[in-house]
Scaffold this active site. Structure first.
Site, PDB file in Angstrom:
ATOM      1  N   HIS A  71      28.077   4.690  82.574  1.00  0.00           N
ATOM      2  CA  HIS A  71      26.665   5.048  82.751  1.00  0.00           C
ATOM      3  C   HIS A  71      26.390   6.415  82.119  1.00  0.00           C
ATOM      4  O   HIS A  71      27.300   7.251  81.996  1.00  0.00           O
ATOM      5  CB  HIS A  71      26.309   5.098  84.236  1.00  0.00           C
ATOM      6  CG  HIS A  71      26.247   3.743  84.867  1.00  0.00           C
ATOM      7  ND1 HIS A  71      25.866   3.549  86.176  1.00  0.00           N
ATOM      8  CD2 HIS A  71      26.514   2.518  84.362  1.00  0.00           C
ATOM      9  CE1 HIS A  71      25.890   2.250  86.453  1.00  0.00           C
ATOM     10  NE2 HIS A  71      26.294   1.603  85.374  1.00  0.00           N
ATOM     11  N   GLU A 101      24.961   9.023  83.246  1.00  0.00           N
ATOM     12  CA  GLU A 101      25.256  10.177  84.104  1.00  0.00           C
ATOM     13  C   GLU A 101      26.751  10.499  84.102  1.00  0.00           C
ATOM     14  O   GLU A 101      27.139  11.676  84.089  1.00  0.00           O
ATOM     15  CB  GLU A 101      24.850   9.905  85.560  1.00  0.00           C
ATOM     16  CG  GLU A 101      23.392   9.588  85.773  1.00  0.00           C
ATOM     17  CD  GLU A 101      23.132   8.086  85.802  1.00  0.00           C
ATOM     18  OE1 GLU A 101      23.614   7.371  84.911  1.00  0.00           O
ATOM     19  OE2 GLU A 101      22.437   7.631  86.718  1.00  0.00           O
ATOM     20  N   CYS A 116      22.652   5.292  90.302  1.00  0.00           N
ATOM     21  CA  CYS A 116      23.216   4.273  91.191  1.00  0.00           C
ATOM     22  C   CYS A 116      24.159   4.959  92.180  1.00  0.00           C
ATOM     23  O   CYS A 116      24.378   6.168  92.113  1.00  0.00           O
ATOM     24  CB  CYS A 116      23.941   3.213  90.373  1.00  0.00           C
ATOM     25  SG  CYS A 116      25.487   3.827  89.656  1.00  0.00           S
ATOM     26  N   CYS A 156      27.175   6.759  90.443  1.00  0.00           N
ATOM     27  CA  CYS A 156      26.815   8.033  89.824  1.00  0.00           C
ATOM     28  C   CYS A 156      26.462   9.072  90.884  1.00  0.00           C
ATOM     29  O   CYS A 156      26.796  10.251  90.733  1.00  0.00           O
ATOM     30  CB  CYS A 156      25.676   7.843  88.839  1.00  0.00           C
ATOM     31  SG  CYS A 156      26.180   6.866  87.402  1.00  0.00           S
TER      32      CYS A 156
HETATM   33 ZN   LIG Z   1      25.161   4.832  87.584  1.00  0.00          ZN
END
Ligand SMILES: [Zn+2]
Length: 147
Positions: free
Chosen positions: A56, A58, A86, A89
């Site tokens: 991801h 992040e 999410c 993260c």
């Molecule tokens: Zn994430």
């Protein structure tokens, strides 16, 4: 310290990263990390390219920022991310002890707030910066994929 860059400006940079992800066929999420008016990380989602569900935007921004700073904690740093993080993260951001998170669109399905994820108690959160732009990008992406 006076902030030279506005939240809108930095979120626009994060949206440019999201757009770059879009063009590669990645779910369009982009992230920027700033400290002391310096941009120290910019990244976008790369889960398809890397075949890695943890890639991801992040996660990569956290790693890049820690490398830049030469330390694992992101004290005094601000993350700008186009979509609500999410749980994974949020967990990584918890460990980073990042000072501030500014996100764009809320993710009512997989966002950490809905899922009961927690950030570090020292982390402040700003929601909804350029949220419409971020969610439009997501909608266009999924509409194109359905074709
Ligand atoms: Zn994430």
């Amino acid at each position: 310290m006076i902030d030279f860059f506005s939240d809108d400006y930095l979120m626009k940079l994060a949206l440019q990263e999201a757009q770059a992800a879009f063009q590669k066929g990645e779910i369009p999420v982009g992230a920027i990390i700033v400290v002391d008016n310096r941009i120290i990380a910019r990244s976008h989602n790369l889960t398809e390219l890397l075949n890695d569900v943890t890639a991801h935007a992040e996660m990569q921004a956290i790693t890049a920022a820690a490398n830049f700073l030469g330390g694992k904690y992101l004290k005094d740093c601000t993350l700008y991310v186009t979509l609500e993080p999410c749980q994974m993260c949020a967990g990584a951001l918890y460990w980073s002890q990042i000072s501030k998170i500014v996100f764009g669109a809320s993710d009512d399905h997989r966002g950490f707030e809905k899922m009961g994820g927690q950030l570090h108690p020292k982390t402040t959160v700003v929601r909804g910066v350029l949220a419409d732009e971020a969610s439009d990008l997501m909608k266009r992406f999924f509409a194109e994929r359905r074709k």
